[in-house]
Design a protein around this motif. Structure first.
Motif, mmCIF file in Angstrom:
data_model
loop_
_atom_site.group_PDB
_atom_site.id
_atom_site.type_symbol
_atom_site.label_atom_id
_atom_site.label_comp_id
_atom_site.label_asym_id
_atom_site.label_seq_id
_atom_site.Cartn_x
_atom_site.Cartn_y
_atom_site.Cartn_z
ATOM 1 N N ILE A 219 -55.708 -65.382 -116.163
ATOM 2 C CA ILE A 219 -56.533 -64.190 -116.354
ATOM 3 C C ILE A 219 -57.844 -64.591 -117.023
ATOM 4 O O ILE A 219 -57.850 -65.317 -118.016
ATOM 5 N N SER A 220 -58.947 -64.138 -116.472
ATOM 6 C CA SER A 220 -60.257 -64.522 -116.994
ATOM 7 C C SER A 220 -60.567 -63.781 -118.284
ATOM 8 O O SER A 220 -60.009 -62.708 -118.564
ATOM 9 N N SER A 221 -61.482 -64.347 -119.061
ATOM 10 C CA SER A 221 -61.908 -63.697 -120.298
ATOM 11 C C SER A 221 -62.609 -62.380 -120.011
ATOM 12 O O SER A 221 -62.490 -61.424 -120.778
ATOM 13 N N ALA A 222 -63.332 -62.317 -118.886
ATOM 14 C CA ALA A 222 -64.029 -61.074 -118.531
ATOM 15 C C ALA A 222 -63.031 -59.956 -118.268
ATOM 16 O O ALA A 222 -63.218 -58.812 -118.716
ATOM 17 N N ASP A 223 -61.947 -60.275 -117.540
ATOM 18 C CA ASP A 223 -60.926 -59.247 -117.294
ATOM 19 C C ASP A 223 -60.271 -58.808 -118.595
ATOM 20 O O ASP A 223 -60.004 -57.619 -118.808
ATOM 21 N N ALA A 224 -59.991 -59.770 -119.483
ATOM 22 C CA ALA A 224 -59.376 -59.420 -120.768
ATOM 23 C C ALA A 224 -60.283 -58.534 -121.590
ATOM 24 O O ALA A 224 -59.828 -57.564 -122.217
ATOM 25 N N ASP A 225 -61.583 -58.813 -121.598
ATOM 26 C CA ASP A 225 -62.523 -57.986 -122.355
ATOM 27 C C ASP A 225 -62.597 -56.582 -121.773
ATOM 28 O O ASP A 225 -62.650 -55.590 -122.521
ATOM 29 N N ARG A 226 -62.624 -56.471 -120.438
ATOM 30 C CA ARG A 226 -62.672 -55.139 -119.828
ATOM 31 C C ARG A 226 -61.413 -54.339 -120.152
ATOM 32 O O ARG A 226 -61.479 -53.133 -120.419
ATOM 33 N N LEU A 227 -60.267 -55.009 -120.149
ATOM 34 C CA LEU A 227 -59.020 -54.310 -120.458
ATOM 35 C C LEU A 227 -58.993 -53.835 -121.904
ATOM 36 O O LEU A 227 -58.604 -52.696 -122.182
ATOM 37 N N ASN A 228 -59.398 -54.682 -122.818
ATOM 38 C CA ASN A 228 -59.392 -54.277 -124.233
ATOM 39 C C ASN A 228 -60.351 -53.127 -124.472
ATOM 40 O O ASN A 228 -60.086 -52.252 -125.299
ATOM 41 N N ALA A 229 -61.459 -53.112 -123.776
ATOM 42 C CA ALA A 229 -62.405 -52.001 -123.931
ATOM 43 C C ALA A 229 -61.829 -50.704 -123.383
ATOM 44 O O ALA A 229 -62.167 -49.616 -123.863
ATOM 45 N N ALA A 230 -60.955 -50.805 -122.381
ATOM 46 C CA ALA A 230 -60.394 -49.605 -121.766
ATOM 47 C C ALA A 230 -59.106 -49.138 -122.427
ATOM 48 O O ALA A 230 -58.674 -48.005 -122.206
ATOM 49 N N MET A 231 -58.475 -50.002 -123.253
ATOM 50 C CA MET A 231 -57.207 -49.637 -123.876
ATOM 51 C C MET A 231 -57.402 -48.599 -124.973
ATOM 52 O O MET A 231 -58.507 -48.379 -125.466
ATOM 53 N N THR A 232 -56.305 -47.984 -125.383
ATOM 54 C CA THR A 232 -56.338 -47.064 -126.513
ATOM 55 C C THR A 232 -56.493 -47.858 -127.795
ATOM 56 O O THR A 232 -56.342 -49.082 -127.833
ATOM 57 N N ASP A 233 -56.786 -47.152 -128.881
ATOM 58 C CA ASP A 233 -56.965 -47.812 -130.167
ATOM 59 C C ASP A 233 -55.689 -48.498 -130.632
ATOM 60 O O ASP A 233 -55.731 -49.416 -131.449
ATOM 61 N N SER A 234 -54.535 -48.034 -130.173
ATOM 62 C CA SER A 234 -53.263 -48.580 -130.647
ATOM 63 C C SER A 234 -52.661 -49.593 -129.680
ATOM 64 O O SER A 234 -51.557 -50.060 -129.904
ATOM 65 N N SER A 235 -53.346 -49.915 -128.604
ATOM 66 C CA SER A 235 -52.876 -50.923 -127.655
ATOM 67 C C SER A 235 -53.938 -52.009 -127.528
ATOM 68 O O SER A 235 -55.134 -51.746 -127.648
ATOM 69 N N TYR A 236 -53.494 -53.230 -127.300
ATOM 70 C CA TYR A 236 -54.450 -54.318 -127.155
ATOM 71 C C TYR A 236 -53.879 -55.361 -126.206
ATOM 72 O O TYR A 236 -52.666 -55.462 -126.009
ATOM 73 N N VAL A 237 -54.782 -56.107 -125.598
ATOM 74 C CA VAL A 237 -54.425 -57.120 -124.609
ATOM 75 C C VAL A 237 -54.627 -58.491 -125.236
ATOM 76 O O VAL A 237 -55.688 -58.776 -125.804
ATOM 77 N N GLU A 238 -53.618 -59.335 -125.129
ATOM 78 C CA GLU A 238 -53.692 -60.689 -125.660
ATOM 79 C C GLU A 238 -53.332 -61.674 -124.558
ATOM 80 O O GLU A 238 -52.213 -61.673 -124.053
ATOM 81 N N VAL A 239 -54.305 -62.495 -124.168
ATOM 82 C CA VAL A 239 -54.088 -63.492 -123.125
ATOM 83 C C VAL A 239 -53.628 -64.788 -123.778
ATOM 84 O O VAL A 239 -54.235 -65.255 -124.754
ATOM 85 N N GLU A 240 -52.565 -65.378 -123.260
ATOM 86 C CA GLU A 240 -52.030 -66.615 -123.814
ATOM 87 C C GLU A 240 -52.893 -67.798 -123.380
ATOM 88 O O GLU A 240 -53.003 -68.094 -122.193
ATOM 89 N N ARG A 241 -53.533 -68.437 -124.350
ATOM 90 C CA ARG A 241 -54.356 -69.619 -124.093
ATOM 91 C C ARG A 241 -53.827 -70.848 -124.816
ATOM 92 O O ARG A 241 -54.514 -71.863 -124.891
ATOM 93 N N GLY A 242 -52.633 -70.770 -125.368
ATOM 94 C CA GLY A 242 -52.131 -71.874 -126.160
ATOM 95 C C GLY A 242 -52.635 -71.786 -127.587
ATOM 96 O O GLY A 242 -53.393 -70.883 -127.962
ATOM 97 N N PHE A 243 -52.213 -72.731 -128.406
ATOM 98 C CA PHE A 243 -52.615 -72.725 -129.815
ATOM 99 C C PHE A 243 -54.111 -72.997 -129.931
ATOM 100 O O PHE A 243 -54.637 -73.935 -129.339
ATOM 101 N N GLN A 244 -54.793 -72.159 -130.688
ATOM 102 C CA GLN A 244 -56.230 -72.280 -130.896
ATOM 103 C C GLN A 244 -56.494 -72.693 -132.334
ATOM 104 O O GLN A 244 -56.135 -71.975 -133.273
ATOM 105 N N ARG A 245 -57.114 -73.837 -132.508
ATOM 106 C CA ARG A 245 -57.423 -74.318 -133.854
ATOM 107 C C ARG A 245 -58.551 -73.480 -134.457
ATOM 108 O O ARG A 245 -59.513 -73.138 -133.779
ATOM 109 N N ALA A 246 -58.396 -73.183 -135.740
ATOM 110 C CA ALA A 246 -59.430 -72.432 -136.454
ATOM 111 C C ALA A 246 -60.047 -73.241 -137.581
ATOM 112 O O ALA A 246 -60.893 -72.736 -138.310
ATOM 113 N N ASP A 247 -59.591 -74.512 -137.715
ATOM 114 C CA ASP A 247 -60.054 -75.288 -138.861
ATOM 115 C C ASP A 247 -61.277 -76.138 -138.579
ATOM 116 O O ASP A 247 -61.945 -76.590 -139.512
#
Length: 954
Positions: free
Chosen positions: A786-814
């Protein structure tokens, strides 16, 4: 020839006069050399400003004492909570409460049952209105209940969750201010908050459709500003009642309105009914500490002591940092004044007078820097809270609150650190070789073996103390003491290490060989610079090891939510009372939104067998009946499959009787309900597994040995409203299911949805009468991830209490954090190194002229300058890495070794496991190699003009 130590005068007047002259000379020296003074000033002022900013921002961000009255009480004299089952004691601000009779230090606890309010039967469950009437009769005045919860409003096919403040008297309640219109007066009217309007959640007029059963239309009659009890803006609605929503007791508070204040004795009287009271009179006039419960007072003292310990630790760290940073600057100043001081000594100046000359500069610069840093740190707080933070989020703190005692203490520490930094070059003036200085041949004395041994012992002892203190969670003072010993001992080793570096430089290029020997010969100048680099690199190493090790633990324990490139849509299908909210409607609306927004994605509802027990507990409806479905292993009873058997042997850390089902203890023990085609897509079923599932069987992922068929028991139970224990367990059926098993391993995790490890088809669940629910939807794209663009469009269309999370593997934040830290510390090391190199090049101008006279080119002089920078920064960085590894590795014990968790089962065991130690060698190597090379390049480029050569007279 040495300076004598005889004093030229005695008495207080002579002492004051000597210091007056020294301070006057220091002020002139500061004005004369503005660049060098500004550098030293910055080294002291910047850390002081940062610490002052943090100390001021913390109390400013809190709303305490009388500041709470406008937000939480308004015109009320007190706000009361729902009565509890036990009598309580509380602190004056109603933040900390505990059962009366509870002893944190005594041999046991003897709590006392709360007295029932007059007019209410003991053990009854009164409504908020009945409680308000009983409280008014007991305490006098008028009591108004206020409930804060969340409701859902419909916007087309979307359902938005918003806050609701339900109070029949909004004008009297604190934190509510009408902006336009009027307050709601009927059950079909609401007021919207300005924050909700600004976020686009609601309009300023018209109607709203409440997502309830049946749906209700609400008319907007006004707009108001609303803040929660902690000052955060509320985005939602204000209504005179709860709009039909079910309310738990903890959601309701009771505002007391009367002419007389609610005093501290009356607060204590309310505590006997199990009621906690926030009183405006007590906030303005807190009681003496002697009137507070002793155990509660001890808890408050522990918090105060912990805060004081943090301030002391911050002051100690400030002392170390500033001393190391500003040390080279004072060494530069003292070295440049050697000839002037030697002339003064030859004319009769005493050693004390010479030392005062250097120390007075520290006094002047330290005082200026301390004041400037404190002022900047304090003024930065309103700037940040009024202009910077509101750019991202509304400011929820109180007015500017300056902790004067702490700020003055930090200023004193800053001045002391400047004096300590200047003390080392000042002490060396007692051994000033006047003749050598006048001839330009001054050389540092040989390093002391005693100092080296003391430094070695201090570093070893400090490392042991620091390591032990961190892994045993000792007090802050103990840990800081170990850090001071470790760093101080390491710094005492620097002079000897400089000498050893010079001895080992015979095989180095000429420029590095000369630089090493010059650093060893001029240790009074080189040692502070190397020490400052040691402190900076040690701090970075410690933070880097802790951060990288913690990230490595997160990577090892990471559990993917879906197959790579697929998505999970989390649904909010439970209301504030824990009951399902028309799951089918929520799933249907969400599915329609997904297909309209991204028609190319495939929608897979992720259902699982449900047991409402997970939403039940103390305070829940004792009459509610909850379903259960559990695997009952051989040798276990139905009750044990629900509550567990502590004596039963564990399977991979999971109790034997609670492996699969609605009451499973394992992290992958829930029962998933998916179509056979979806199970085949996820798991690539074998023929045998497909046959088992198609014939009403189950597929289990486990590391335990399971039989070819299992018994699944189902039925109902109740939950005790006081203890949360399961009661009235009724077994309805015991079904035997054929079973196919697979090994639960890391490779299987991405395909296991929503903590499920046992799977059946929807037909099987329906045939067995198992209740199911869908609290998430799976998404995948047949064409690929699933592309990032599709994920962004879905999150913008979801309700405030629902969200879309695409699995991209572990993402380092350090990595970003480490990059920022390395950048900051690299800049500090460059400043320290270049300052020392500039002094060295200024002192060897005569040597440069001699070298130029015998044919040395500008390239040779540049190589020598580069060599000076490399020696200082490289030696300091290597020592700093060695020193920083000790606390860095120690930090990994509490960070990564407190618990040992199995990410296949999510079962954890307390106690130290093997810590995860990950050292960021790449970043440290970059600091050790790239920074010295950069300093060398800058130093070489700074050598531009040819030296001035003069003909000698003889």
């Amino acid at each position: 020839m040495s300076v004598t130590t005889a004093g030229a005068g005695s008495g207080l007047g002579s002492w004051r006069g000597s210091w007056a002259v020294a301070l006057r000379m220091a002020r002139r020296e500061v004005r004369r050399h503005r660049g060098r003074s500004l550098l030293a000033l910055s080294m002291v002022a910047i850390p002081t400003a940062l610490l002052t900013f943090a100390l001021t921002l913390y109390p400013t961000s809190l709303i305490t004492g009388p500041e709470r009255i406008p937000y939480e009480l308004g015109n009320a004299v007190a706000v009361l909570t729902t009565p509890g089952s036990d009598q309580i004691v509380q602190d004056p601000e109603a933040i900390q409460t505990m059962p009366a009779g509870f002893s944190a230090t005594g041999p046991g606890t003897t709590t006392r049952s709360a007295q029932p309010l007059p007019g209410l039967a003991k053990g009854s469950t009164p409504t908020p209105g009945q409680l308000a009437t009983a409280m008014a009769a007991q305490f006098g005045g008028r009591v108004v209940p206020t409930t804060q919860l969340q409701v859902w409003i419909l916007d087309g096919d979307r359902s938005r969750r918003v806050d609701l403040v339900a109070t029949p008297d909004p004008e009297a309640k604190g934190g509510l201010d009408l902006v336009s219109g009027r307050w709601a007066s009927g059950p079909e009217e609401v007021v919207v908050t300005q924050t909700a309007v600004d976020k686009g959640l609601v309009p300023t007029s018209g109607t709203l459709l409440l997502d309830s059963t049946p749906a209700r239309t609400l008319r907007i009659v006004g707009v108001a500003q609303a803040r929660s009890s902690w000052g955060a803006p509320l985005a939602g609605l204000i209504a005179p009642d709860t709009l039909g929503e079910q309310v738990d007791s903890y959601m309701t508070s009771y505002a007391l309105y009367r002419d007389q204040p609610f005093t501290w004795p009356q607060v204590q009287q309310a505590n006997t009914f199990g009621i906690s009271a926030l009183s405006a009179d007590v906030l303005r006039n807190p009681p003496p500490s002697g009137e507070i419960d002793p155990d509660l007072r001890d808890m408050m003292s522990m918090d105060d002591g912990r805060n004081a310990g943090l301030v002391v630790a911050g002051g100690a760290i400030l002392l170390i940092i500033v001393t190391l940073l500003v040390g080279p600057a004072f060494a530069v100043s003292a070295a440049r004044q050697r000839r002037t001081l030697a002339l003064a000594a030859s004319n009769g100046a005493t050693t004390k007078q010479l030392r005062r000359t250097v120390l007075s500069q520290a006094v002047v610069l330290g005082a200026l820097a301390a004041v400037a840093g404190a002022v900047i740190g304090v003024l930065a707080v309103p700037a940040v809270t009024h202009w910077i933070i509101p750019v991202w989020t509304p400011w929820t703190g109180g007015p500017l609150d300056i902790p004067w005692t702490h700020v003055l203490g930090i200023m004193a520490v800053a001045m002391l650190s400047a004096l300590v930094a200047a003390l080392v070059p000042a002490q060396r003036l007692g051994r000033l070789d006047i003749v050598g200085v006048m001839k330009g041949q001054e050389v540092s004395p040989p390093p002391s073996r005693v100092v080296f041994l003391l430094g070695l012992a201090g570093a070893i002892l400090g490392g042991i103390v620091l390591f032990y203190g961190i892994i045993t969670h000792a007090s802050e003072v103990f840990i800081v003491g170990g850090a001071v010993l470790l760093i101080g001992g390491a710094l005492l080793l620097v002079p000897t290490l400089l000498g050893l570096a010079a001895l080992g430089s015979q095989h180095l290029p000429v420029s590095l060989r000369l630089a090493s020997r010059d650093a060893a010969r001029q240790r009074s100048r080189s040692t502070p610079s190397v020490a400052a680099v040691v402190g900076a690199v040690a701090a970075l190493t410690m933070m880097g090891v802790g951060l990288t090790s913690d990230t490595e633990q997160q990577r090892r324990e990471y559990v993917p939510n879906a197959l790579d490139g697929e998505a999970i849509v989390s649904l909010d299908v439970y209301g504030s009372d824990g009951a399902p909210r028309r799951v089918d409607d929520v799933v249907a609306r969400t599915t329609e939104t997904i297909k309209r927004t991204t028609p190319g994605l495939v929608v897979v509802p992720l259902a699982q067998v449900t047991g409402g027990h997970v939403f039940a507990g103390p305070g829940s409806d004792p009459k509610a009946v909850w379903p259960f479905v559990n695997y009952r292993p051989q040798g276990c009873t139905t009750t044990e499959s629900i509550s567990g058997d502590p004596d039963a042997p564990a399977v991979d850390g999971v109790p034997k009787c609670t492996q699969f089902g609605t009451h499973a203890w394992s992290g992958h023990g829930q029962i998933g309900v998916l179509p056979l085609a979806e199970l085949d897509r996820r798991f690539h079923l074998t023929d045998n597994e497909r046959t088992v599932l198609d014939k009403g069987g189950a597929l289990a992922f486990t590391r335990a040995a399971l039989p070819a068929s299992i018994t699944m028991v189902s039925g109902t139970l109740r939950v005790d409203s006081d203890t949360g224990e399961f009661t009235d367990i009724t077994e309805r059926a015991a079904d035997t299911l054929p079973l196919a098993t697979r090994t639960l391993d890391l490779a299987a995790l991405p395909a296991l949805p929503r903590d499920c490890g046992l799977f059946v088809t929807p037909d099987t669940a329906t045939a067995l009468g198992w209740a199911t629910t869908t609290d998430a939807i799976g998404l995948y794209d047949p064409a690929g991830p699933i592309s990032s663009a599709d994920a962004d469009r879905l999150n913008a269309a979801m309700t405030d209490s629902s969200y879309v999370e695409v699995e991209r593997g572990f993402q380092r934040a350090d990595q970003l954090i480490m990059g920022i830290l390395v950048g900051i510390f690299a800049f500090l090391i460059l400043v320290i190194t270049l300052t020392s190199t500039a002094l060295s090049m200024a002192e060897q101008q005569r040597d440069d002229a001699t070298l130029a006279a015998v044919g040395a080119t500008r390239g040779t002089r540049r190589a020598m300058a580069a060599g000076q920078a490399i020696v200082i920064s490289l030696l300091g960085a290597l020592i700093g890495v060695a020193v920083g590894l000790v606390p860095g590795i120690a930090i990994t014990f509490p960070l990564t070794g407190n618990t040992q968790c199995d990410r296949l089962t999510n079962m954890c065991q307390e106690g130290y496991a093997h810590p995860i130690i990950k050292i960021p060698w790449l970043w440290l190597g970059l600091l050790v190699v790239a920074v010295p090379l950069t300093a060398a390049l800058v130093s070489a480029l700074a050598v531009r003009r040819a030296p001035t050569m003069t003909r000698r007279a003889t």
